[in-house]
Design an enzyme around this catalytic site. Structure first.
Site, PDB file in Angstrom:
ATOM      1  N   CYS A   2      12.459   7.982  -3.663  1.00 14.01           N
ATOM      2  CA  CYS A   2      12.659   9.416  -4.865  1.00 14.01           C
ATOM      3  C   CYS A   2      11.681   9.155  -5.726  1.00 14.01           C
ATOM      4  O   CYS A   2      11.080   7.910  -6.072  1.00 14.01           O
ATOM      5  CB  CYS A   2      13.815   9.208  -5.679  1.00 14.01           C
ATOM      6  SG  CYS A   2      15.355   8.826  -4.378  1.00 14.01           S
ATOM      7  N   ARG A  27       5.588  10.229  -1.870  1.00 13.05           N
ATOM      8  CA  ARG A  27       6.038   9.207  -1.677  1.00 13.05           C
ATOM      9  C   ARG A  27       6.551   9.385  -0.426  1.00 13.05           C
ATOM     10  O   ARG A  27       7.052   8.361  -0.268  1.00 13.05           O
ATOM     11  CB  ARG A  27       6.494   8.521  -3.149  1.00 13.05           C
ATOM     12  CG  ARG A  27       5.499   8.455  -4.096  1.00 13.05           C
ATOM     13  CD  ARG A  27       5.863   8.921  -5.269  1.00 13.05           C
ATOM     14  NE  ARG A  27       7.699   7.952  -5.407  1.00 13.05           N
ATOM     15  CZ  ARG A  27       8.114   6.638  -6.132  1.00 13.05           C
ATOM     16  NH1 ARG A  27       6.515   6.017  -6.837  1.00 13.05           N
ATOM     17  NH2 ARG A  27       8.814   5.654  -5.991  1.00 13.05           N
ATOM     18  N   TRP A  76      14.658  11.457  -0.997  1.00  9.71           N
ATOM     19  CA  TRP A  76      15.015  11.000  -0.033  1.00  9.71           C
ATOM     20  C   TRP A  76      15.991   9.753  -0.059  1.00  9.71           C
ATOM     21  O   TRP A  76      16.320   9.004  -0.447  1.00  9.71           O
ATOM     22  CB  TRP A  76      13.430   9.565  -0.206  1.00  9.71           C
ATOM     23  CG  TRP A  76      12.883   8.559   0.927  1.00  9.71           C
ATOM     24  CD1 TRP A  76      12.808   9.507   2.452  1.00  9.71           C
ATOM     25  CD2 TRP A  76      13.457   7.698   1.377  1.00  9.71           C
ATOM     26  NE1 TRP A  76      12.210   8.818   3.141  1.00  9.71           N
ATOM     27  CE2 TRP A  76      12.525   7.808   2.682  1.00  9.71           C
ATOM     28  CE3 TRP A  76      14.300   6.385   1.156  1.00  9.71           C
ATOM     29  CZ2 TRP A  76      13.076   6.523   3.516  1.00  9.71           C
ATOM     30  CZ3 TRP A  76      13.858   5.390   1.672  1.00  9.71           C
ATOM     31  CH2 TRP A  76      13.374   5.731   3.214  1.00  9.71           C
ATOM     32  N   ASN A 100      16.579   7.568  -9.002  1.00  8.67           N
ATOM     33  CA  ASN A 100      16.224   6.828  -8.364  1.00  8.67           C
ATOM     34  C   ASN A 100      16.636   5.550  -8.078  1.00  8.67           C
ATOM     35  O   ASN A 100      17.269   4.444 -10.052  1.00  8.67           O
ATOM     36  CB  ASN A 100      14.218   6.618  -8.979  1.00  8.67           C
ATOM     37  CG  ASN A 100      13.555   7.839  -8.416  1.00  8.67           C
ATOM     38  OD1 ASN A 100      14.017   8.954  -7.909  1.00  8.67           O
ATOM     39  ND2 ASN A 100      12.440   7.628  -9.098  1.00  8.67           N
ATOM     40  N   GLY A 101      17.163   4.841  -7.375  1.00  5.03           N
ATOM     41  CA  GLY A 101      17.824   3.700  -7.120  1.00  5.03           C
ATOM     42  C   GLY A 101      18.775   3.982  -7.371  1.00  5.03           C
ATOM     43  O   GLY A 101      19.123   5.094  -6.164  1.00  5.03           O
ATOM     44  N   GLU A 471      -1.643  -4.856  12.279  1.00  2.44           N
ATOM     45  CA  GLU A 471      -1.550  -3.362  11.763  1.00  2.44           C
ATOM     46  C   GLU A 471      -2.092  -2.742  12.371  1.00  2.44           C
ATOM     47  O   GLU A 471      -1.965  -1.252  12.170  1.00  2.44           O
ATOM     48  CB  GLU A 471      -2.690  -4.479  10.649  1.00  2.44           C
ATOM     49  CG  GLU A 471      -3.434  -3.479  10.119  1.00  2.44           C
ATOM     50  CD  GLU A 471      -2.499  -2.465   8.769  1.00  2.44           C
ATOM     51  OE1 GLU A 471      -1.190  -3.099   8.694  1.00  2.44           O
ATOM     52  OE2 GLU A 471      -2.233  -1.628   7.906  1.00  2.44           O
ATOM     53  N   LYS A 475      -0.546   1.007  12.312  1.00  2.29           N
ATOM     54  CA  LYS A 475      -1.161   2.200  11.709  1.00  2.29           C
ATOM     55  C   LYS A 475      -1.252   3.504  13.069  1.00  2.29           C
ATOM     56  O   LYS A 475      -0.409   3.981  12.917  1.00  2.29           O
ATOM     57  CB  LYS A 475      -2.452   1.765  10.957  1.00  2.29           C
ATOM     58  CG  LYS A 475      -3.224   1.721  10.782  1.00  2.29           C
ATOM     59  CD  LYS A 475      -3.106   1.899   8.805  1.00  2.29           C
ATOM     60  CE  LYS A 475      -1.795   1.596   8.787  1.00  2.29           C
ATOM     61  NZ  LYS A 475      -1.195   0.775   7.466  1.00  2.29           N
ATOM     62  N   GLU A 478       2.921   4.636  12.726  1.00  3.38           N
ATOM     63  CA  GLU A 478       3.529   5.347  11.821  1.00  3.38           C
ATOM     64  C   GLU A 478       2.580   6.781  11.195  1.00  3.38           C
ATOM     65  O   GLU A 478       3.637   7.590  11.221  1.00  3.38           O
ATOM     66  CB  GLU A 478       2.974   5.034  10.597  1.00  3.38           C
ATOM     67  CG  GLU A 478       3.579   2.957  10.052  1.00  3.38           C
ATOM     68  CD  GLU A 478       2.948   2.279   8.620  1.00  3.38           C
ATOM     69  OE1 GLU A 478       1.560   2.794   8.725  1.00  3.38           O
ATOM     70  OE2 GLU A 478       3.146   2.353   7.394  1.00  3.38           O
ATOM     71  N   HIS A 494       3.804 -14.355  28.363  1.00  4.63           N
ATOM     72  CA  HIS A 494       5.029 -14.687  28.523  1.00  4.63           C
ATOM     73  C   HIS A 494       5.676 -13.778  28.163  1.00  4.63           C
ATOM     74  O   HIS A 494       7.061 -13.823  28.175  1.00  4.63           O
ATOM     75  CB  HIS A 494       4.529 -15.602  26.804  1.00  4.63           C
ATOM     76  CG  HIS A 494       4.319 -17.018  26.997  1.00  4.63           C
ATOM     77  ND1 HIS A 494       4.416 -18.176  28.173  1.00  4.63           N
ATOM     78  CD2 HIS A 494       2.365 -17.207  26.847  1.00  4.63           C
ATOM     79  CE1 HIS A 494       3.643 -19.147  28.040  1.00  4.63           C
ATOM     80  NE2 HIS A 494       2.511 -18.599  26.904  1.00  4.63           N
ATOM     81  N   LYS A 590       5.901   6.390   0.929  1.00  2.00           N
ATOM     82  CA  LYS A 590       4.782   5.432   0.225  1.00  2.00           C
ATOM     83  C   LYS A 590       5.019   4.527  -0.342  1.00  2.00           C
ATOM     84  O   LYS A 590       4.931   3.401   0.202  1.00  2.00           O
ATOM     85  CB  LYS A 590       3.592   6.465  -0.693  1.00  2.00           C
ATOM     86  CG  LYS A 590       2.367   6.082  -1.018  1.00  2.00           C
ATOM     87  CD  LYS A 590       1.821   5.185   0.044  1.00  2.00           C
ATOM     88  CE  LYS A 590       0.898   4.397  -0.415  1.00  2.00           C
ATOM     89  NZ  LYS A 590      -0.025   3.428   0.100  1.00  2.00           N
TER      90      LYS A 590
HETATM   91  O1  M6R Z   1       3.617  -1.267  -1.803  1.00  8.02           O
HETATM   92  P1  M6R Z   1       4.040  -2.581  -0.317  1.00  8.02           P
HETATM   93  O2  M6R Z   1       2.394  -2.878  -0.048  1.00  8.02           O
HETATM   94  O3  M6R Z   1       5.026  -3.233  -1.201  1.00  8.02           O
HETATM   95  O4  M6R Z   1       4.583  -1.952   0.132  1.00  8.02           O
HETATM   96  C1  M6R Z   1       4.425  -2.301   1.280  1.00  8.02           C
HETATM   97  C2  M6R Z   1       4.942  -1.492   3.088  1.00  8.02           C
HETATM   98  O5  M6R Z   1       6.135  -0.755   2.576  1.00  8.02           O
HETATM   99  C3  M6R Z   1       4.113  -0.895   2.917  1.00  8.02           C
HETATM  100  O6  M6R Z   1       2.530  -1.432   3.608  1.00  8.02           O
HETATM  101  C4  M6R Z   1       4.164   0.378   3.926  1.00  8.02           C
HETATM  102  O7  M6R Z   1       4.141  -0.542   5.815  1.00  8.02           O
HETATM  103  C5  M6R Z   1       2.976   1.165   4.925  1.00  8.02           C
HETATM  104  N1  M6R Z   1       3.459   2.299   5.418  1.00  8.02           N
HETATM  105  C6  M6R Z   1       2.141   0.389   5.581  1.00  8.02           C
HETATM  106  O8  M6R Z   1       0.517   1.391   5.804  1.00  8.02           O
END
Ligand code: M6R
Length: 595
Positions: A2, A27, A76, A100-101, A471, A475, A478, A494, A590
């Protein structure tokens, strides 16, 4: 996640609120709305989906000249589906609220209000705020009614409320969710992050948890902790790249120089922002984070243990919060976060503080909740990251952890001056390795077409290349929505190798400097099962179907940064070929400011 905007002044409130919401689009959101209060009339508009839908609903609404106030929101969904009724602002008889929250005790408040005759239109927790406010107004003046409302609700919130009962005012409150009040020549602005304020505000106040108040056009100068605001608008633009993510990949080599500026020299590493005594007596470290930041933490563990000979525990924040927390004496708690607002990481930090642990934040956003709560912070300095898929923030987190390992290695006497100097020079080479050469990008772009239709991806590596494999897999999933998993190469036999066949794509990270032969054998094992293998490395590999060749490197960390670039570009190109919205992938946000 949000987002909130608010405005009071004589400019066109509709445009200001819509532009502000556009700046918050990155976001992630599923619906949006605005409310404008002018000449005692409250106009509320909401729409599900993209902001274009809201814009087309509002297009015939003209804001009359003169003073007016307004609030806006991108939602959101947390409580209730993404519908128009659940979108903010929420309304009662003559007031509107955005939030928000999460309001944890909303159910009990709602039940009480229903008995008192209030009608609820949404499934949200937020709607209770505006009804409770109007209920309180029956006995109290507007300010008292708002304060009584805020004192009754429990949970995390950033709230803006407008009401016909106080037509020149915006009521605000903050607890656990970011909220900023700003001033510019056009009036007073509110936002849940910096980006909507760029180009409008000259001064800002980052509200603290527990802050609440009632703002009028004269009220800003009475606030505490007013700061100058000088965030550059051009930084928030795409600079001709197709996506923010692409721009952010390309700018890594320059922003990483900012990360080391004044910290790394030919003599080693220093951190002016931290007193050296802070690190004395520390015997172990907990690194705590989520998602990509967690992967950076995993890399940090290898580096800190290798260079500083200190025991490191890496934890996912959401697990740490509810696990059995054994607080060690002389332990340093390091939270890693790009945004500094991730709810799980923030709550884990609060827990560590309850146990009196020393706390250090590695964060990209100054004044964020995590930075403010930590004893000290090392800022990663890579500027606004807009792509939901984190790239430059990850690179900078790894770099800071590497610097910290060298710094602590020197502090504890495990690294001599010569070794520290060597590490500094390796850091500079590693940063240079993140410069995108057009030939390299073109090669990956061409190769990406072969990796669109398998039944999944393995990303494999050893040592620091194992978290890099995790990672790389994150990526890819996502932004491409393809199934991808990262593994330590030695683990394949394994279990996971059972999946291997020609439709399983394996991206193998083959370092020349670390465990080269072991990794070669792991690749050969997969090749023998007919898996389709793409190796990223500097040397040709016989078992590979495809190669992404990186330049020969002086150190394994230089290889790390080259391979990282290759992985980021591969995900980007696969996602673009699949026609996905790279910067706003489905279901993701985000900044994850709820649990
Ligand atoms: O803002 P932050 O680094 O605390 O966020 C953590 C994760 O939400 C963030 O790294 C998320 O995994 C990303 N979408 C990765 O690309």
């Amino acid at each position: 996640m949000c987002g909130i905007v608010g405005y009071m002044g004589k400019s066109n409130a509709k445009e200001i609120l819509l532009n502000g919401l556009k700046e918050l689009e990155y976001r992630g959101y599923d619906s949006a709305g605005i409310a404008i209060l002018q000449q005692d009339t409250l106009h509320t508009f909401k729409a599900v989906g993209k902001l274009e839908n809201l814009e087309s609903k509002i297009k015939d609404f003209e804001v009359s000249s003169g003073f007016c106030i307004g609030i806006g929101h991108t939602r959101w969904a947390t409580h209730g589906k993404p519908t128009e009724a659940n979108a903010h602002p929420h309304t009662a008889e003559f007031s509107n609220v955005v939030h928000n929250g999460i309001i944890e005790n909303y159910q009990e408040i709602k039940e009480e209000l229903i008995i008192l005759g209030h009608h609820f239109l949404s499934q949200t927790d937020t709607e209770v705020i505006v009804h409770l406010f109007e209920e309180n107004l029956k006995k109290l003046d507007p300010q008292e009614a708002f304060y009584a409302t805020i004192n009754r609700i429990k949970g995390a919130y950033a709230i803006l409320l407008v009401s016909k009962i106080a037509p020149n005012k915006i009521f605000y409150a903050k607890n656990g969710s970011p909220l900023i009040i700003a001033k510019g020549s056009g009036g007073i602005y509110f936002a849940s992050s910096d980006s909507p304020l760029v180009g409008l505000a000259s001064q800002v106040v980052y509200l603290e948890d527990g802050d609440m108040g009632v703002m009028d056009i004269e009220g800003f100068d009475l606030l505490k902790n007013i700061q100058n605001f000088s965030v550059n608008k051009t930084l928030a633009q795409k600079d001709g790249f197709r996506y923010f993510m692409e721009k952010e990949i390309y700018e890594q080599h320059s922003v990483l120089l900012e990360t080391i500026m004044g910290r790394v020299s030919e003599n080693g590493v220093i951190f002016d922002e931290i007193d050296q005594s802070f690190f004395l007596g520390i015997r172990s470290i907990t690194l705590c984070a989520c998602g990509t930041s967690y992967h950076a933490g995993m890399v940090g563990k290898y580096l800190l243990e290798r260079l500083a000979k200190i025991r490191v525990n890496v934890v996912i924040a959401s697990e740490f919060r509810y696990g059995g927390f054994v607080s060690q004496e002389d332990e340093l708690f390091i939270s890693i976060s790009q945004s500094g607002e991730t709810a799980d990481t923030l709550e884990a930090l609060k827990l560590a503080k309850e146990y009196n642990q020393k706390s250090l934040a590695i964060c990209n956003v100054d004044n964020s909740s995590i930075v403010r709560l930590s004893d000290c912070a090392i800022l990663t300095r890579v500027g606004l990251e807009k792509g939901v898929a984190s790239t430059k923030a990850f690179a900078s987190q790894v770099l800071v952890l590497w610097m910290l390992a060298v710094y602590m290695g020197r502090t504890y006497g495990h690294l001599d001056e010569r070794e520290a100097k060597l590490q500094s020079s390796d850091m500079l080479s590693a940063i240079r390795a993140t410069k995108v050469e057009s030939k390299f990008h073109e090669r990956i772009k061409r190769l990406s077409k072969r990796y669109l239709h398998g039944h999944g991806f393995f990303f494999i590596g050893r040592d620091v290349f194992y978290p890099l494999a995790l990672e790389g897999a994150l990526k890819l999933k996502e932004i491409s929505y393809l199934h991808a998993e990262g593994y330590p190469s030695g683990e394949m036999k394994h279990g996971p190798i059972a999946l291997a066949d020609s439709n399983l794509f394996t991206i193998a990270l083959l370092s020349e400097h670390l465990l080269y032969d072991k990794m070669q054998s792991n690749i050969a094992e997969l090749s023998a099962r007919d898996a389709t293998i793409c190796v990223i490395g500097s040397k040709e590999c016989e078992s590979a179907d495809d190669m992404i060749i990186i330049p020969q490197a002086k150190s394994y960390m230089e290889e790390f940064f080259s391979m990282m670039l290759g992985l980021q570009l591969l995900s980007l190109e696969v996602a673009i070929r699949l026609g996905n919205d790279v910067d706003m992938p489905r279901n993701l946000a985000k900044s994850v400011t709820v649990e």
